[in-house]
Design a protein around this motif. Structure first.
Motif, PDB file in Angstrom:
ATOM      1  N   LEU A  30      46.103  27.293  49.289  1.00 19.76           N
ATOM      2  CA  LEU A  30      45.561  28.610  49.588  1.00 19.76           C
ATOM      3  C   LEU A  30      45.309  29.362  48.293  1.00 19.76           C
ATOM      4  N   LEU A  31      44.205  30.084  48.233  1.00 26.92           N
ATOM      5  CA  LEU A  31      43.900  30.969  47.106  1.00 26.92           C
ATOM      6  C   LEU A  31      43.814  32.397  47.621  1.00 26.92           C
ATOM      7  N   PHE A  32      44.508  33.295  46.952  1.00 26.11           N
ATOM      8  CA  PHE A  32      44.599  34.705  47.352  1.00 26.11           C
ATOM      9  C   PHE A  32      44.128  35.565  46.190  1.00 26.11           C
ATOM     10  N   ALA A  33      43.424  36.636  46.501  1.00 24.45           N
ATOM     11  CA  ALA A  33      43.020  37.612  45.481  1.00 24.45           C
ATOM     12  C   ALA A  33      43.152  39.006  46.062  1.00 24.45           C
ATOM     13  N   ALA A  34      43.271  39.987  45.197  1.00 18.53           N
ATOM     14  CA  ALA A  34      43.319  41.380  45.620  1.00 18.53           C
ATOM     15  C   ALA A  34      42.683  42.231  44.531  1.00 18.53           C
ATOM     16  N   ARG A  35      41.945  43.227  44.954  1.00 10.75           N
ATOM     17  CA  ARG A  35      41.361  44.174  44.016  1.00 10.75           C
ATOM     18  C   ARG A  35      42.477  44.863  43.234  1.00 10.75           C
ATOM     19  N   ASP A  36      42.316  44.918  41.924  1.00  8.36           N
ATOM     20  CA  ASP A  36      43.348  45.482  41.040  1.00  8.36           C
ATOM     21  C   ASP A  36      42.715  46.584  40.207  1.00  8.36           C
ATOM     22  N   ASP A  37      42.962  47.818  40.593  1.00 13.30           N
ATOM     23  CA  ASP A  37      42.411  48.970  39.877  1.00 13.30           C
ATOM     24  C   ASP A  37      43.488  49.741  39.132  1.00 13.30           C
ATOM     25  N   GLY A  38      44.620  49.125  38.861  1.00 13.49           N
ATOM     26  CA  GLY A  38      45.766  49.864  38.351  1.00 13.49           C
ATOM     27  C   GLY A  38      45.617  50.447  36.970  1.00 13.49           C
ATOM     28  N   GLN A  39      44.729  49.886  36.126  1.00 13.37           N
ATOM     29  CA  GLN A  39      44.592  50.385  34.772  1.00 13.37           C
ATOM     30  C   GLN A  39      43.605  51.540  34.662  1.00 13.37           C
ATOM     31  N   GLN A  40      42.942  51.863  35.770  1.00 16.29           N
ATOM     32  CA  GLN A  40      41.905  52.872  35.662  1.00 16.29           C
ATOM     33  C   GLN A  40      42.479  54.282  35.626  1.00 16.29           C
ATOM     34  N   LEU A  41      41.755  55.146  34.993  1.00 18.97           N
ATOM     35  CA  LEU A  41      42.113  56.552  34.886  1.00 18.97           C
ATOM     36  C   LEU A  41      40.809  57.345  34.804  1.00 18.97           C
ATOM     37  N   PRO A  42      40.584  58.299  35.690  1.00 17.83           N
ATOM     38  CA  PRO A  42      41.470  58.832  36.727  1.00 17.83           C
ATOM     39  C   PRO A  42      41.627  57.894  37.911  1.00 17.83           C
ATOM     40  N   GLY A  43      41.820  58.460  39.101  1.00 13.84           N
ATOM     41  CA  GLY A  43      42.343  57.740  40.263  1.00 13.84           C
ATOM     42  C   GLY A  43      41.483  56.636  40.824  1.00 13.84           C
ATOM     43  N   ILE A  44      41.907  56.135  41.951  1.00 12.40           N
ATOM     44  CA  ILE A  44      41.311  54.958  42.571  1.00 12.40           C
ATOM     45  C   ILE A  44      39.818  55.154  42.801  1.00 12.40           C
ATOM     46  N   GLY A  45      39.048  54.121  42.438  1.00 12.08           N
ATOM     47  CA  GLY A  45      37.645  54.080  42.794  1.00 12.08           C
ATOM     48  C   GLY A  45      36.692  54.707  41.803  1.00 12.08           C
ATOM     49  N   THR A  46      37.163  55.174  40.664  1.00 12.30           N
ATOM     50  CA  THR A  46      36.252  55.879  39.762  1.00 12.30           C
ATOM     51  C   THR A  46      36.063  55.183  38.419  1.00 12.30           C
ATOM     52  N   ALA A  47      37.030  54.389  37.973  1.00 12.55           N
ATOM     53  CA  ALA A  47      36.911  53.776  36.652  1.00 12.55           C
ATOM     54  C   ALA A  47      36.075  52.509  36.727  1.00 12.55           C
ATOM     55  N   ARG A  48      35.663  52.027  35.578  1.00 16.90           N
ATOM     56  CA  ARG A  48      34.734  50.911  35.522  1.00 16.90           C
ATOM     57  C   ARG A  48      35.359  49.665  34.921  1.00 16.90           C
ATOM     58  N   GLU A  49      36.613  49.732  34.495  1.00 14.15           N
ATOM     59  CA  GLU A  49      37.226  48.597  33.818  1.00 14.15           C
ATOM     60  C   GLU A  49      38.415  48.099  34.640  1.00 14.15           C
ATOM     61  N   GLN A  50      38.160  47.115  35.481  1.00 15.44           N
ATOM     62  CA  GLN A  50      39.167  46.613  36.400  1.00 15.44           C
ATOM     63  C   GLN A  50      39.334  45.105  36.197  1.00 15.44           C
ATOM     64  N   ASP A  51      40.457  44.566  36.657  1.00 11.98           N
ATOM     65  CA  ASP A  51      40.848  43.197  36.331  1.00 11.98           C
ATOM     66  C   ASP A  51      40.464  42.211  37.438  1.00 11.98           C
ATOM     67  N   LEU A  52      40.524  40.918  37.081  1.00 13.70           N
ATOM     68  CA  LEU A  52      40.422  39.833  38.047  1.00 13.70           C
ATOM     69  C   LEU A  52      41.764  39.123  38.128  1.00 13.70           C
ATOM     70  N   ASN A  53      42.212  38.846  39.350  1.00 14.70           N
ATOM     71  CA  ASN A  53      43.461  38.132  39.572  1.00 14.70           C
ATOM     72  C   ASN A  53      43.302  37.176  40.740  1.00 14.70           C
ATOM     73  N   ALA A  54      44.013  36.050  40.675  1.00  9.59           N
ATOM     74  CA  ALA A  54      44.075  35.130  41.806  1.00  9.59           C
ATOM     75  C   ALA A  54      45.412  34.406  41.778  1.00  9.59           C
ATOM     76  N   TRP A  55      45.904  34.050  42.960  1.00 12.18           N
ATOM     77  CA  TRP A  55      47.160  33.319  43.128  1.00 12.18           C
ATOM     78  C   TRP A  55      46.908  32.104  44.003  1.00 12.18           C
ATOM     79  N   ARG A  56      47.660  31.029  43.769  1.00 13.85           N
ATOM     80  CA  ARG A  56      47.529  29.804  44.566  1.00 13.85           C
ATOM     81  C   ARG A  56      48.883  29.437  45.174  1.00 13.85           C
ATOM     82  N   SER A  57      48.825  28.965  46.420  1.00 11.09           N
ATOM     83  CA  SER A  57      50.007  28.439  47.092  1.00 11.09           C
ATOM     84  C   SER A  57      49.713  27.021  47.549  1.00 11.09           C
ATOM     85  N   THR A  58      50.606  26.095  47.237  1.00  6.86           N
ATOM     86  CA  THR A  58      50.446  24.698  47.653  1.00  6.86           C
ATOM     87  C   THR A  58      51.432  24.312  48.750  1.00  6.86           C
ATOM     88  N   ASN A  59      52.150  25.289  49.296  1.00  6.71           N
ATOM     89  CA  ASN A  59      53.132  25.002  50.344  1.00  6.71           C
ATOM     90  C   ASN A  59      52.974  25.927  51.552  1.00  6.71           C
TER      91      ASN A  59
END
Length: 201
Positions: A30-59
């Motif tokens: 399984l591959l999982f991803a989630a939007r990650d806006d934690g580094q942006q300033l000001p609040g959610i939905g306004t900044a332009r520099e956001q990260d990419l993340n993914a996680w894998r589960s084999t069990n």
């Protein structure tokens, strides 16, 4: 009865995860991803520099390994997908050096490998494809993809997303949307490799 296994943890000023997505690889992982806006300033939905993340589960989702983290490469909504030949990708909007408000003119797919190396591909350039609108930019965003077996009996990788005029300051939207606005569904075609089934019945 259901179980709950945390995968990603939000942290003030570091990570802010939401809008999750999940795909299954041909080998059952399984591959999982989630939007990650934690580094942006000001609040959610306004900044332009956001990260990419993914996680894998084999069990089957019992444990997860962080397999992708790239700082400040995208903006706006995103989701994880997988091509017919088994290549994982993240769909979303790239960071561009344009005035604020035009950051969603482009739709990208970022394929990635085990070394977290990104291979970006532009799949929609709204200004080139649709021309300019009266607002100077477009919202080409909220992508979601899946693999479907269609009427022809074959699997197809399809992606849905929206195209709309941007929000107007002081209102929830525009009064007269451009004719290009709407919901789009397109097929993502792999140019090499053979299809890898993601289901086993």
């Amino acid at each position: 009865m259901a179980s709950f296994i945390p995968i990603a943890y939000s942290e003030a000023g570091s990570h802010n995860y939401y809008e999750p997505s999940l795909v299954r690889e041909g080998n059952g992982a399984l591959l999982f991803a989630a939007r990650d806006d934690g580094q942006q300033l000001p609040g959610i939905g306004t900044a332009r520099e956001q990260d990419l993340n993914a996680w894998r589960s084999t069990n089957g989702g019992m444990t997860w390994k962080h397999v992708l983290h790239v700082d400040k490469v995208r903006s706006g909504p995103m989701s994880i997908g997988i091509s017919l030949n088994g290549i994982p990708f993240i769909a979303g909007n790239p960071i561009i050096n344009e005035p604020s408000g035009s950051e969603r003119d482009l739709m990208y797919l970022w394929t990635f490998d085990a070394n977290s190396t990104l291979y970006p591909l532009c799949v929609r350039d709204a200004l080139a494809d649709f021309g300019a609108n009266s607002y100077g930019s477009w919202n080409v965003d909220h992508p979601n993809s899946t693999i479907l077996r269609l009427y022809d009996g074959n699997p197809h990788c399809v992606m849905a997303y929206r195209v709309r005029d941007p929000h107007v300051s002081g209102s929830a939207g525009v009064l007269n949307p451009s004719p290009q606005s709407g919901s789009y569904i397109e097929e993502l075609i792999s140019m090499y490799g053979t299809p890898i089934p993601i289901w086993e019945f």
